[in-house]
Design an enzyme around this catalytic site. Structure first.
Site, PDB file in Angstrom:
ATOM      1  CG  HIS A   8      -0.198  -0.136   2.517  1.00 58.59           C
ATOM      2  ND1 HIS A   8       0.433  -1.306   2.889  1.00 58.59           N
ATOM      3  CD2 HIS A   8       0.052   0.754   3.513  1.00 58.59           C
ATOM      4  CE1 HIS A   8       1.030  -1.144   4.061  1.00 58.59           C
ATOM      5  NE2 HIS A   8       0.813   0.106   4.461  1.00 58.59           N
ATOM      6  CB  CYS A  64       7.555  -1.402   0.216  1.00 58.12           C
ATOM      7  SG  CYS A  64       9.264  -1.448   0.780  1.00 58.12           S
ATOM      8  N   GLY A  67      11.490   0.619   0.269  1.00 55.48           N
ATOM      9  CA  GLY A  67      12.165  -0.245  -0.710  1.00 55.48           C
ATOM     10  C   GLY A  67      12.944  -1.369  -0.035  1.00 55.48           C
ATOM     11  N   GLY A  69      11.977  -3.615   2.822  1.00 53.93           N
ATOM     12  CA  GLY A  69      11.295  -4.877   3.119  1.00 53.93           C
ATOM     13  C   GLY A  69      10.980  -5.668   1.868  1.00 53.93           C
ATOM     14  CG  HIS A  97      30.214  -3.690 -11.599  1.00 49.25           C
ATOM     15  ND1 HIS A  97      31.179  -3.105 -10.809  1.00 49.25           N
ATOM     16  CD2 HIS A  97      30.527  -3.347 -12.886  1.00 49.25           C
ATOM     17  CE1 HIS A  97      32.040  -2.442 -11.575  1.00 49.25           C
ATOM     18  NE2 HIS A  97      31.658  -2.557 -12.839  1.00 49.25           N
ATOM     19  NE  ARG A 108       5.345   5.381   4.071  1.00 46.08           N
ATOM     20  CZ  ARG A 108       4.862   4.375   4.823  1.00 46.08           C
ATOM     21  NH1 ARG A 108       5.685   3.646   5.560  1.00 46.08           N
ATOM     22  NH2 ARG A 108       3.573   4.122   4.837  1.00 46.08           N
ATOM     23  NE  ARG A 131      36.461  -6.512 -12.299  1.00 42.94           N
ATOM     24  CZ  ARG A 131      36.231  -5.545 -13.188  1.00 42.94           C
ATOM     25  NH1 ARG A 131      36.279  -5.815 -14.474  1.00 42.94           N
ATOM     26  NH2 ARG A 131      35.927  -4.318 -12.802  1.00 42.94           N
ATOM     27  CG  HIS A 132      31.525  -7.475 -12.983  1.00 42.83           C
ATOM     28  ND1 HIS A 132      31.982  -6.988 -11.782  1.00 42.83           N
ATOM     29  CD2 HIS A 132      32.026  -6.657 -13.943  1.00 42.83           C
ATOM     30  CE1 HIS A 132      32.727  -5.922 -11.997  1.00 42.83           C
ATOM     31  NE2 HIS A 132      32.770  -5.689 -13.300  1.00 42.83           N
TER      32      HIS A 132
HETATM   33  C1  RB5 Z   1       4.679  -0.114   5.550  1.00 40.36           C
HETATM   34  O1  RB5 Z   1       4.302   0.784   6.540  1.00 40.36           O
HETATM   35  C2  RB5 Z   1       6.200  -0.154   5.457  1.00 40.36           C
HETATM   36  O2  RB5 Z   1       6.733  -0.727   6.612  1.00 40.36           O
HETATM   37  C3  RB5 Z   1       6.633  -0.911   4.227  1.00 40.36           C
HETATM   38  O3  RB5 Z   1       6.077  -0.319   3.105  1.00 40.36           O
HETATM   39  C4  RB5 Z   1       8.125  -0.933   3.966  1.00 40.36           C
HETATM   40  O4  RB5 Z   1       8.669   0.337   4.053  1.00 40.36           O
HETATM   41  C5  RB5 Z   1       8.900  -1.936   4.708  1.00 40.36           C
HETATM   42  O5  RB5 Z   1      10.106  -2.149   4.468  1.00 40.36           O
END
Ligand code: RB5
Length: 149
Positions: A8, A64, A67, A69, A97, A108, A131-132
């Protein structure tokens, strides 16, 4: 074909990327989420990552809040090399690479214009091989549980 996925928090940035891909006439498949209802990023990371790992999609882009999680989750799928990225240099080098096959960004963290630049580097930079390739092969060995010494 590009696999897309988000939770979300990443949805608005994913929609920005969808608009960009539309402008570039690049096909994509969106594995969700599709609403702003709170959800769990691992579900969508797995769906999109499996599509990349199977070859159904050539690359993937995930969003997310940070980025982080969603990239960690995607990297649990065998064959996935997902980079959580918030700058153009890293996006370029992740391809040159590391042969990254998925990109993750945080809605965010990066604004829409920077995200577009990052996506452009990710989609237009070729893997250098040489090499990569040996190092990529070592990562695959780790996935198979082999000892690198
Ligand atoms: C959701 O609130 C947030 O935790 C998720 O989008 C992300 O940032 C997690 O790594």
């Amino acid at each position: 074909m590009i696999a897309l996925g988000s939770d979300h928090a990443g949805l608005p940035l994913k929609q920005e990327i969808m608009a960009m891909l539309d402008e570039m006439h690049l096909p994509y498949k969106d594995f969700g989420t599709y609403t702003t209802d709170s959800c769990d990023y691992a579900v969508f990371a797995q769906r999109a990552a499996r599509a990349v790992a199977s070859g159904e999609c050539e690359r993937g882009i995930l969003c997310c809040g940070t980025g982080i999680g969603i990239s960690i989750a995607a990297n649990k799928v065998k064959g996935i090399r997902c980079v959580a990225c918030s700058d153009c240099f890293s996006a370029k080098m992740s391809r040159a690479h590391n042969d990254a096959n998925m990109l993750a960004m945080g809605a965010r963290v990066v604004g829409p214009e920077l995200a577009r630049m990052i996506v452009t580097f990710f989609l237009t930079t070729d893997f250098e091989g040489g090499r990569h390739q040996r190092r990529i092969d070592q990562i695959a060995s780790i996935e198979r549980g082999e000892d690198l010494g």
